[in-house]
Design a protein around this motif. Structure first.
Motif, PDB file in Angstrom:
ATOM      1  N   ALA A 203       0.843  -1.181   0.000  1.00  0.00           N
ATOM      2  CA  ALA A 203       0.000   0.000   0.000  1.00  0.00           C
ATOM      3  C   ALA A 203       0.881   1.234   0.000  1.00  0.00           C
ATOM      4  O   ALA A 203       0.636   2.206  -0.720  1.00  0.00           O
ATOM      5  CB  ALA A 203      -0.900   0.001   1.223  1.00  0.00           C
ATOM      6  N   SER A 280      -4.699  -2.095  -1.120  1.00  0.00           N
ATOM      7  CA  SER A 280      -4.995  -0.719  -1.449  1.00  0.00           C
ATOM      8  C   SER A 280      -6.425  -0.394  -1.068  1.00  0.00           C
ATOM      9  O   SER A 280      -7.308  -1.213  -1.195  1.00  0.00           O
ATOM     10  CB  SER A 280      -4.778  -0.471  -2.934  1.00  0.00           C
ATOM     11  N   VAL A 686      -5.528   6.207  -1.910  1.00  0.00           N
ATOM     12  CA  VAL A 686      -4.920   5.236  -2.776  1.00  0.00           C
ATOM     13  C   VAL A 686      -4.523   5.822  -4.076  1.00  0.00           C
ATOM     14  O   VAL A 686      -3.414   5.687  -4.523  1.00  0.00           O
ATOM     15  CB  VAL A 686      -5.899   4.147  -3.101  1.00  0.00           C
TER      16      VAL A 686
END
Length: 861
Positions: A203, A280, A686
DNA sequence: ACCTCCCGCCATGCT
DNA sequence: AGCATGGCGGGAGGT
């Protein structure tokens, strides 16, 4: 047909064994069988295509008809086949074709590129096997056979199998042989992958890259530094882990060992790719970013174009397979720069832990378990041995494993000489084709019947089939019966269902009353698939928000809902048969047994150490635990009563999708394909690395909106047959469930509607996945018609209905609940698994990009 | 012109 | 050596 069905349902692989019976079904099959032997590709046939042509279409005329109706191309194929059927020499047949057909015709007859797409191929492949195979049966897959049946080169099959293997949906048994596990391990695998992904800080990497990109736009100098930074960081600690193939407890080893070769390969790439989605927040990953990250791991330094290009190619391959599994959906993310291809996760939400709470793996394990917090514990408690830890295989271990495996293989492989089997199995062709036929039929059916009122029945029928349970077949084992029984209830739409009081009661006859409601079928089919099916036709329930929404469009969300539903359906679709089914089975128990549990266990144990790194899990798990507990105390809950089912589904679905994430996430998480995360934070985080936090507008295309609206709950809730539930209801439901934020309502208009204040401009355009067409049915489909008119059965699978709202979650939920390893009971584990996610989240939150982000789903091309 | 991604050559590595 | 796997990237279909 019945026989076929049975075979199919029971054990795909068995078909080969079963073949004989199958043959009976159709003369054509017989012919094929006979013919095939001639080919005698003991070794791997280089080009199955030829062979295949002859075979596949044995199915009933009805199906053919349907298919033909569906596609001219198909029709052509049939024609060709017909030619072939008589022939022994393929080449000759071809020649004949050429002769018979004019150049144009011939060309036309040639499958278009699309027909050869990996996604479609994967669909066909998946259609051959039940989502939740009966572990008791051996679900062996002979690659040669499959290649022949599907008329593709083996190379293509490898592409599919490798990806499936990365998800532990199959495991390598021996040369040329794989064992089909279906989705039994999927949740668990995804949980593991998520954990690993978190460990790898994917992430963060994503964010970094985005940030970097963002910066680059205006400042080149920075870019580099950032990149390096990122890359280094990635490669550094993670690099190692990344390279390893993440194994699951029950399933994995062989593959890795076998392939020790390149751990990077498609398999690993696939896992990493999936990890990106799982970690994510928006769950939307662009190919560009994925490629960068994947490359980065391997070689941070050079972002060589060719390499990048190659990576992208591979990602497309993987994405096609994942799309066929309804785990992801193609979308487009539009940023300032432009529009980039991306994929949105449409699979179940997963908690970080190895999800498999009670899942599959019986092997005891250690580390992982220990680490695992409550979930695992739950699983443990429930099933002492079971919690399997996940781990990343360490290279060092590989050798050991190999040796062990090699031994095992030797044993296994000997018997397996695939070739023969395959031929023998070729008989199966009938089966495979049927499946194809079924798919096609399903599609046709869907189209035709979309509006038909009987979805429920179909669904049921399909369910049974899909469940791989063969309906009437005597063969069924109790387990199967259970599965079937349970499954339907789960699957069925809330309103619709009836019957079986609880999944738990295995004894209950499977037949569910098919309510007129359309949704029922939806249940069976996983949403994703359903969608898929539809989409190709253009039916795309998903796509057409308007129609679905008609009922009530009061809010766009409705439309969104529709989409979602469709998407869900798609996602679910693959699972459909089994998805809902509570399969009590212990996945692969059999297989495992065969393999020598002991070895595995030991291996795993060793593995565990490696994997041991995941402390995160614990944390995550904790969070998850809490959540899960809150949500659903136990898997049991799920009495399939209609009401209950609904609630459960909705909840589950929401959970899954939204997963653990914050409430906001939920919204996003909704399986809906097109859905864009409403929550600005998530998206922004994200998607946009940018540091600035700025409110973004979300532009949602109607479709996407619709998607949003679709919640599993809706689906389940709406008994209404094919039609979409009223939008109002949907919206209400969604909101209620928390899937959708009230603010989010979707507008029907194509234009985007600002959703949340923050989001300035995110537009989502739903794109259908390219492959959608074939997807529809899986296993079920193959059997055209036992009980039901062939068409119906098929239809179930494919129901095009726009709104079949099967929630993804439902599937997962069902799985989790039902899956009890031992039996029906597995409350805790399942529940735990499903709900997890809340905790994790979001690294991404950090950045709020000022940019606008648009996510568009592609409608079918 | 770009996006997708099929196709199959050929390297790799096991048997 | 032969065969199973599968990396890889040219190049073509689609849009």
């Amino acid at each position: 047909m019945e026989n076929e069905k049975e075979n199919l349902f029971f054990e795909p692989h068995k078909r080969g064994l079963m073949k004989t019976p199958l043959k009976e079904s159709t003369a054509a099959n017989i012919v094929l069988t006979e013919i095939q032997p001639d080919f005698g590709p003991l070794t791997t046939p280089t080009k199955p295509k030829e062979i295949s042509q002859g075979e596949p279409w044995t199915p009933t005329a009805n199906l053919k008809m349907l298919i033909s109706a569906v596609s001219p191309e198909i029709r052509n194929r049939d024609q060709k086949r017909g030619l072939f059927d008589g022939r022994n020499g393929l080449p000759e047949a071809k020649d004949c074709l050429h002769e018979h057909l004019s150049g144009d015709e011939y060309e036309k007859s040639q499958p278009s590129r699309k027909e050869k797409s990996l996604g479609l191929l994967c669909h066909k492949f998946l259609a051959r096997y039940p989502n939740y195979p009966n572990p008791a049966v051996n679900n062996d897959i002979c690659l040669d056979e499959v290649a022949e049946e599907l008329n593709v080169e083996r190379r293509r099959i490898y592409d599919i199998v490798n990806v499936l293997e990365s998800l532990h949906m199959v495991s390598r048994l021996a040369k040329n042989r794989y064992t089909w596990h279906g989705r039994h391990n999927l949740h668990k695998t995804l949980g593991t992958l998520k954990t690993v992904g978190e460990e790898n800080k994917y992430a963060e990497q994503i964010m970094m890259i985005k940030k970097r990109e963002y910066e680059q736009e205006f400042d080149f100098s920075k870019t580099y530094s950032l990149e390096d930074h990122i890359m280094k960081s990635n490669s550094g600690h993670d690099g190692h882990a990344d390279m390893c193939f993440v194994e699951l407890p029950g399933v994995e080893f062989r593959a890795a060992s076998v392939n020790s070769r390149k751990d990077k390969s498609l398999r690993v790439m696939s896992q990493k790719f999936v990890m990106l989605f799982l970690v994510s927040t928006p769950q939307i990953v662009s190919l560009e970013i994925a490629a960068k990250i994947l490359i980065g791991e391997d070689h941070v330094e050079d972002l060589d174009k060719s390499k990048f290009k190659t990576k992208i190619r591979r990602l497309y391959d993987i994405a096609n397979v994942l799309s066929s599994l309804n785990l992801i959906k193609k979308v487009h993310v539009t940023e300032e720069r432009g529009r980039k291809p991306a994929f949105k996760w449409t699979g179940p939400e997963i908690s970080p832990n190895p999800s498999g709470c009670g899942q599959v793996l019986p092997f005891p394990h250690s580390d992982l378990e220990a680490k695992r917090p409550s979930k695992d514990n739950c699983a443990k408690n429930l099933f002492s041995t079971r919690g399997k830890p996940n781990f990343t295989r360490h290279p060092s271990l590989i050798k050991l494993v190999k040796s062990i495996e090699s031994d095992r293989r030797k044993i296994n492989s000997a018997p397996s000489s695939p070739v023969k089997t395959s031929k023998a199995e070729s008989t199966q062709n009938s089966a495979p084709f049927p499946s194809k036929m079924a798919q096609l039929a399903a599609i046709c059916k869907m189209q035709l019947e979309e509006q038909s009122s009987e979805p429920s029945k179909k669904a049921k029928g399909q369910q049974e089939r899909s469940g791989h349970c063969k309906p009437a077949s005597p063969l069924r084992t109790l387990a199967n019966a259970e599965l079937e029984l349970t499954a339907p209830p789960l699957i069925q739409p809330l309103g619709v269902v009836p019957l079986i009081p609880s999944p738990l009661s295995p004894a209950v006859p499977v037949i569910l009353p098919q309510a007129p409601s359309g949704p029922s079928y939806a249940i069976y089919l996983q949403p994703a698939q359903a969608q898929t099916m539809t989409a190709p036709q253009g039916l795309s329930p998903t796509v057409c928000p308007a129609p679905s929404s008609k009922a009530t469009r009061s809010k766009d969300p409705t439309d969104a809902t529709t989409e979602k539903a469709a998407s869900d359906a798609k996602s679910g679709a693959p699972t459909r048969p089994g998805s809902l089914q509570p399969v009590p089975d212990r996945p692969g128990a059999k297989n495992r047994d065969q393999e020598s549990a002991g070895e595995r266990g030991s291996k795993r144990a060793s593995m565990l150490d490696d994997s041991g790194s995941k402390k995160k899990f614990k944390e995550d798990l904790k969070g998850l635990e809490n959540v899960s507990a809150t949500l659903f105390p136990s898997g049991y809950l799920i009495p399939l009563t209609q009401c209950s089912s609904l609630g459960a589904e909705s909840i589950l679905s929401s959970k899954e999708n939204s997963s653990t994430l914050s409430p906001n996430h939920r919204i996003y998480s909704s399986p809906i394909t097109g859905v864009i995360p409403v929550t600005s934070s998530e998206l922004t985080a994200v998607n946009f690395p940018s540091f600035h936090v700025t409110p973004l507008k979300l532009m949602v295309s109607p479709t996407s909106v619709a998607a949003v609206g679709n919640s599993p709950a809706l689906t389940s809730s709406h008994p209404v047959p094919g039609q979409n539930p009223s939008s109002a209801i949907v919206n209400f439901t969604l909101q209620h469930l928390g899937l959708i934020s009230p603010s989010v309502q979707v507008s029907a208009s194509p234009g985007a509607v600002p959703v949340s204040p923050r989001i300035e401009a995110v537009s989502v355009v739903p794109e259908n996945v390219g492959t959608q067409q074939g997807r529809a049915t899986r296993y079920d489909s193959p059997v055209p018609g036992q009980n039901q008119p062939s068409g119906q059965s098929v239809a179930v699978t494919g129901t095009p209905q726009p709104v079949p709202v099967t929630p993804k979650g439902s599937q997962s939920v069902a799985e989790s609940f039902f899956r009890t390893p031992g039996g029906p009971v597995k409350p805790m584990g399942a529940s735990c698994m499903d709900f997890d996610g809340a905790n994790k989240t979001s690294v991404g939150t950090l950045f709020v990009p000022q940019r606008k982000l648009e996510v568009s789903t592609e409608d079918g091309h």
